[in-house]
Design an enzyme around this catalytic site. Sequence first.
Site, PDB file in Angstrom:
ATOM      1  N   CYS A 182      18.344  -1.256   7.331  1.00  0.00           N
ATOM      2  CA  CYS A 182      18.877  -1.674   6.020  1.00  0.00           C
ATOM      3  C   CYS A 182      17.795  -2.233   5.101  1.00  0.00           C
ATOM      4  O   CYS A 182      18.045  -2.484   3.927  1.00  0.00           O
ATOM      5  CB  CYS A 182      20.001  -2.696   6.190  1.00  0.00           C
ATOM      6  N   THR A 204     -14.688  -7.951   4.342  1.00  0.00           N
ATOM      7  CA  THR A 204     -14.029  -6.702   4.756  1.00  0.00           C
ATOM      8  C   THR A 204     -15.086  -5.658   5.095  1.00  0.00           C
ATOM      9  O   THR A 204     -16.126  -5.597   4.435  1.00  0.00           O
ATOM     10  CB  THR A 204     -13.065  -6.161   3.675  1.00  0.00           C
ATOM     11  N   CYS A 217      18.416  -6.680  13.706  1.00  0.00           N
ATOM     12  CA  CYS A 217      18.979  -7.220  12.468  1.00  0.00           C
ATOM     13  C   CYS A 217      20.494  -7.373  12.664  1.00  0.00           C
ATOM     14  O   CYS A 217      21.070  -6.766  13.574  1.00  0.00           O
ATOM     15  CB  CYS A 217      18.674  -6.228  11.352  1.00  0.00           C
ATOM     16  N   HIS A 276      -1.404  -5.496   2.833  1.00  0.00           N
ATOM     17  CA  HIS A 276      -0.970  -5.021   4.147  1.00  0.00           C
ATOM     18  C   HIS A 276       0.180  -5.846   4.719  1.00  0.00           C
ATOM     19  O   HIS A 276       0.414  -5.826   5.926  1.00  0.00           O
ATOM     20  CB  HIS A 276      -2.166  -4.995   5.125  1.00  0.00           C
ATOM     21  N   ASN A 319     -20.452 -11.023   3.053  1.00  0.00           N
ATOM     22  CA  ASN A 319     -20.116 -10.523   4.388  1.00  0.00           C
ATOM     23  C   ASN A 319     -21.234 -10.916   5.343  1.00  0.00           C
ATOM     24  O   ASN A 319     -22.373 -11.094   4.930  1.00  0.00           O
ATOM     25  CB  ASN A 319     -19.982  -8.986   4.346  1.00  0.00           C
ATOM     26  N   ASP A 378      -2.220 -12.977   7.293  1.00  0.00           N
ATOM     27  CA  ASP A 378      -2.109 -14.284   7.961  1.00  0.00           C
ATOM     28  C   ASP A 378      -1.634 -15.443   7.084  1.00  0.00           C
ATOM     29  O   ASP A 378      -1.511 -16.568   7.557  1.00  0.00           O
ATOM     30  CB  ASP A 378      -3.460 -14.635   8.612  1.00  0.00           C
TER      31      ASP A 378
HETATM   32  C1  BJW Z   1     -17.305 -12.059   7.858  1.00  0.00           C
HETATM   33  C2  BJW Z   1     -17.178 -13.197   8.598  1.00  0.00           C
HETATM   34  C3  BJW Z   1     -17.392 -14.381   7.931  1.00  0.00           C
HETATM   35  C4  BJW Z   1     -16.730 -11.488   9.949  1.00  0.00           C
HETATM   36  N1  BJW Z   1     -17.740 -14.327   6.677  1.00  0.00           N
HETATM   37  N2  BJW Z   1     -17.638 -11.935   6.616  1.00  0.00           N
HETATM   38  C5  BJW Z   1      -8.957   8.425   3.217  1.00  0.00           C
HETATM   39  C6  BJW Z   1      -9.888   8.880   4.135  1.00  0.00           C
HETATM   40  C7  BJW Z   1      -9.669   8.704   5.500  1.00  0.00           C
HETATM   41  C8  BJW Z   1      -8.528   8.086   5.976  1.00  0.00           C
HETATM   42  C9  BJW Z   1      -7.622   7.640   5.072  1.00  0.00           C
HETATM   43  C10 BJW Z   1      -7.823   7.810   3.721  1.00  0.00           C
HETATM   44  N3  BJW Z   1      -6.748   7.277   3.065  1.00  0.00           N
HETATM   45  C11 BJW Z   1      -5.906   6.761   3.970  1.00  0.00           C
HETATM   46  C12 BJW Z   1      -6.417   6.980   5.199  1.00  0.00           C
HETATM   47  C13 BJW Z   1      -5.803   6.589   6.482  1.00  0.00           C
HETATM   48  C14 BJW Z   1      -5.937   5.130   6.800  1.00  0.00           C
HETATM   49  C15 BJW Z   1      -7.403   4.705   6.834  1.00  0.00           C
HETATM   50  O1  BJW Z   1      -7.944   4.135   5.919  1.00  0.00           O
HETATM   51  N4  BJW Z   1      -8.043   4.943   7.956  1.00  0.00           N
HETATM   52  C16 BJW Z   1      -9.437   4.549   8.130  1.00  0.00           C
HETATM   53  C17 BJW Z   1      -9.586   3.771   9.428  1.00  0.00           C
HETATM   54  C18 BJW Z   1     -10.306   5.760   8.040  1.00  0.00           C
HETATM   55  N5  BJW Z   1      -5.196   4.285   5.852  1.00  0.00           N
HETATM   56  C19 BJW Z   1      -3.891   4.158   5.955  1.00  0.00           C
HETATM   57  O2  BJW Z   1      -3.254   4.718   6.808  1.00  0.00           O
HETATM   58  C20 BJW Z   1      -3.213   3.251   4.938  1.00  0.00           C
HETATM   59  N6  BJW Z   1      -2.107   3.938   4.361  1.00  0.00           N
HETATM   60  C21 BJW Z   1      -2.272   4.898   3.436  1.00  0.00           C
HETATM   61  O3  BJW Z   1      -3.337   5.126   2.923  1.00  0.00           O
HETATM   62  O4  BJW Z   1      -1.115   5.599   3.146  1.00  0.00           O
HETATM   63  C22 BJW Z   1      -1.245   6.846   2.493  1.00  0.00           C
HETATM   64  C23 BJW Z   1      -1.935   7.855   3.408  1.00  0.00           C
HETATM   65  C24 BJW Z   1      -1.653   7.909   4.748  1.00  0.00           C
HETATM   66  C25 BJW Z   1      -2.306   8.829   5.593  1.00  0.00           C
HETATM   67  C26 BJW Z   1      -3.251   9.689   5.063  1.00  0.00           C
HETATM   68  C27 BJW Z   1      -3.550   9.639   3.697  1.00  0.00           C
HETATM   69  C28 BJW Z   1      -2.871   8.715   2.863  1.00  0.00           C
HETATM   70  C29 BJW Z   1      -2.638   2.024   5.631  1.00  0.00           C
HETATM   71  C30 BJW Z   1      -3.681   1.139   6.197  1.00  0.00           C
HETATM   72  C31 BJW Z   1      -3.028   0.012   6.970  1.00  0.00           C
HETATM   73  C32 BJW Z   1      -4.032  -0.851   7.701  1.00  0.00           C
HETATM   74  N7  BJW Z   1      -3.356  -1.690   8.610  1.00  0.00           N
HETATM   75  C33 BJW Z   1      -4.119  -2.700   9.341  1.00  0.00           C
HETATM   76  C34 BJW Z   1      -3.131  -3.444  10.249  1.00  0.00           C
HETATM   77  C35 BJW Z   1      -2.239  -4.364   9.411  1.00  0.00           C
HETATM   78  C36 BJW Z   1      -1.222  -5.066  10.219  1.00  0.00           C
HETATM   79  C37 BJW Z   1      -1.812  -5.974  11.229  1.00  0.00           C
HETATM   80  O5  BJW Z   1      -2.543  -6.926  10.897  1.00  0.00           O
HETATM   81  O6  BJW Z   1      -1.490  -5.776  12.388  1.00  0.00           O
HETATM   82  O7  BJW Z   1      -4.727  -3.604   8.408  1.00  0.00           O
HETATM   83  S1  BJW Z   1      -5.509  -2.039  10.236  1.00  0.00           S
HETATM   84  C38 BJW Z   1      -6.582  -3.381   9.912  1.00  0.00           C
HETATM   85  O8  BJW Z   1      -7.698  -2.960   9.079  1.00  0.00           O
HETATM   86  C39 BJW Z   1      -5.767  -4.365   9.046  1.00  0.00           C
HETATM   87  C40 BJW Z   1      -6.784  -4.826   8.045  1.00  0.00           C
HETATM   88  O9  BJW Z   1      -6.143  -5.365   6.911  1.00  0.00           O
HETATM   89  C41 BJW Z   1      -7.573  -3.570   7.784  1.00  0.00           C
HETATM   90  C42 BJW Z   1      -8.912  -3.814   7.187  1.00  0.00           C
HETATM   91  O10 BJW Z   1      -9.752  -4.505   8.040  1.00  0.00           O
HETATM   92  P1  BJW Z   1     -10.778  -5.581   7.449  1.00  0.00           P
HETATM   93  O11 BJW Z   1     -10.042  -6.679   6.809  1.00  0.00           O
HETATM   94  O12 BJW Z   1     -11.797  -4.911   6.649  1.00  0.00           O
HETATM   95  O13 BJW Z   1     -11.376  -6.174   8.814  1.00  0.00           O
HETATM   96  P2  BJW Z   1     -12.580  -5.623   9.722  1.00  0.00           P
HETATM   97  O14 BJW Z   1     -12.416  -6.233  11.048  1.00  0.00           O
HETATM   98  O15 BJW Z   1     -12.716  -4.171   9.628  1.00  0.00           O
HETATM   99  O16 BJW Z   1     -13.879  -6.237   9.011  1.00  0.00           O
HETATM  100  C43 BJW Z   1     -14.126  -7.632   8.999  1.00  0.00           C
HETATM  101  C44 BJW Z   1     -15.405  -7.853   8.209  1.00  0.00           C
HETATM  102  O17 BJW Z   1     -15.606  -9.244   8.079  1.00  0.00           O
HETATM  103  C45 BJW Z   1     -16.655  -7.289   8.899  1.00  0.00           C
HETATM  104  O18 BJW Z   1     -17.386  -6.517   7.950  1.00  0.00           O
HETATM  105  C46 BJW Z   1     -17.443  -8.531   9.317  1.00  0.00           C
HETATM  106  O19 BJW Z   1     -18.855  -8.351   9.220  1.00  0.00           O
HETATM  107  C47 BJW Z   1     -16.973  -9.542   8.311  1.00  0.00           C
HETATM  108  N8  BJW Z   1     -17.003 -10.941   8.750  1.00  0.00           N
HETATM  109  N9  BJW Z   1     -16.814 -12.806   9.919  1.00  0.00           N
HETATM  110  C48 BJW Z   1     -17.853 -13.120   6.023  1.00  0.00           C
HETATM  111  N10 BJW Z   1     -17.301 -15.548   8.612  1.00  0.00           N
END
Ligand code: BJW
Length: 246
Positions: free
Chosen positions: A131, A187, A147, A120, A212, A105
């Site tokens: 391209c 996170t 593009c 991300h 958190n 963001d």
């Molecule tokens: C507060 C608050 C306040 C609220 N104060 N706190 C190993 C094991 C299993 C799976 C995998 C693995 N390695 C890779 C994977 C696959 C996958 C993955 O991790 N899947 C899991 C779901 C299991 N990862 C990937 O695919 C990644 N690529 C990769 O690893 O490539 C190599 C590979 C591929 C495949 C297999 C193996 C290797 C890429 C990940 C891309 C994530 N993309 C997104 C979308 C981005 C674009 C978009 O915005 O549209 O990224 S998904 C989404 O989740 C986004 C975020 O950046 C990401 C993380 O979320 P985040 O930031 O933690 O948010 P929330 O909502 O989960 O949590 C918010 C927190 O805030 C909460 O805890 C609240 O309590 C707290 N909170 N208000 C303080 N005021």
Amino acid sequence: MKIDIPQRFLEILKNAGSVVVSTGAGVSAESGVPTFRGEDGLWKKFRPEELATVEAFQRNPQLVWEWYQYRRDIIKKIKPNPGHYAIADMAKYFDKFQLITQNVDVLHRQAGSTDVIELHGNIRRNKCIKCGKINYDEGFAQFPPLCGCGGRLRPDVVWFGEMLPEDDLEKAFDVSRSCDLFFSVGTSGIVQPAASLPPTARQNGAFVVEINLEPTELTFVTNEHYHGKSGEILPVIVEKIKQLRG
Ligand code: BJW
């Protein structure tokens, strides 16, 4: 707001040479950006496999673009909150400081953070799938947009199953391995490889602090955790840093 800062954490705040702050969606929640998981999270209303994968984009680019335009509209209207400003401020007090975010963001930059690793991607950026050219266009002549080379444009964010930007990821792990103090803020610690940064820091001797609303997958690797809003807790910690190091 008052928080308890134990003696060991005070010593680290006073003496740390190198600090890493790693943020997720929660740090932007108080600005009005929806998080992904939890009761009001985006993934409660939308299915990630229909919107945040390459396959989804190939199947239905119109739908994926509509979702990103909807989120771009939200982000355009909002501002950084005290948590973002506190992190930008914190950087001034340490010899080495690195901010790493999973957020797309750009609120950290708006708050004044200059060196931000965006693991991300960036929702304001477009990338051509043919391209690879990057642009920041908003008003598209056609939709879904193309593009100049004729290839499809996509939002320059990292979808599930995609690799993270290699250099950024390497730098994120390098600084996590070598820091004295590591903050994991807003996170859920579910998405890899970003979720491996706090354990990496801890295994290499850093003092790890979580901020958190609630306990997460990462709480068990932390030395200290604060459960509450990052926009309230971070400014208190930065005030303490100023007293100790200012
Ligand atoms: C507060 C608050 C306040 C609220 N104060 N706190 C190993 C094991 C299993 C799976 C995998 C693995 N390695 C890779 C994977 C696959 C996958 C993955 O991790 N899947 C899991 C779901 C299991 N990862 C990937 O695919 C990644 N690529 C990769 O690893 O490539 C190599 C590979 C591929 C495949 C297999 C193996 C290797 C890429 C990940 C891309 C994530 N993309 C997104 C979308 C981005 C674009 C978009 O915005 O549209 O990224 S998904 C989404 O989740 C986004 C975020 O950046 C990401 C993380 O979320 P985040 O930031 O933690 O948010 P929330 O909502 O989960 O949590 C918010 C927190 O805030 C909460 O805890 C609240 O309590 C707290 N909170 N208000 C303080 N005021």
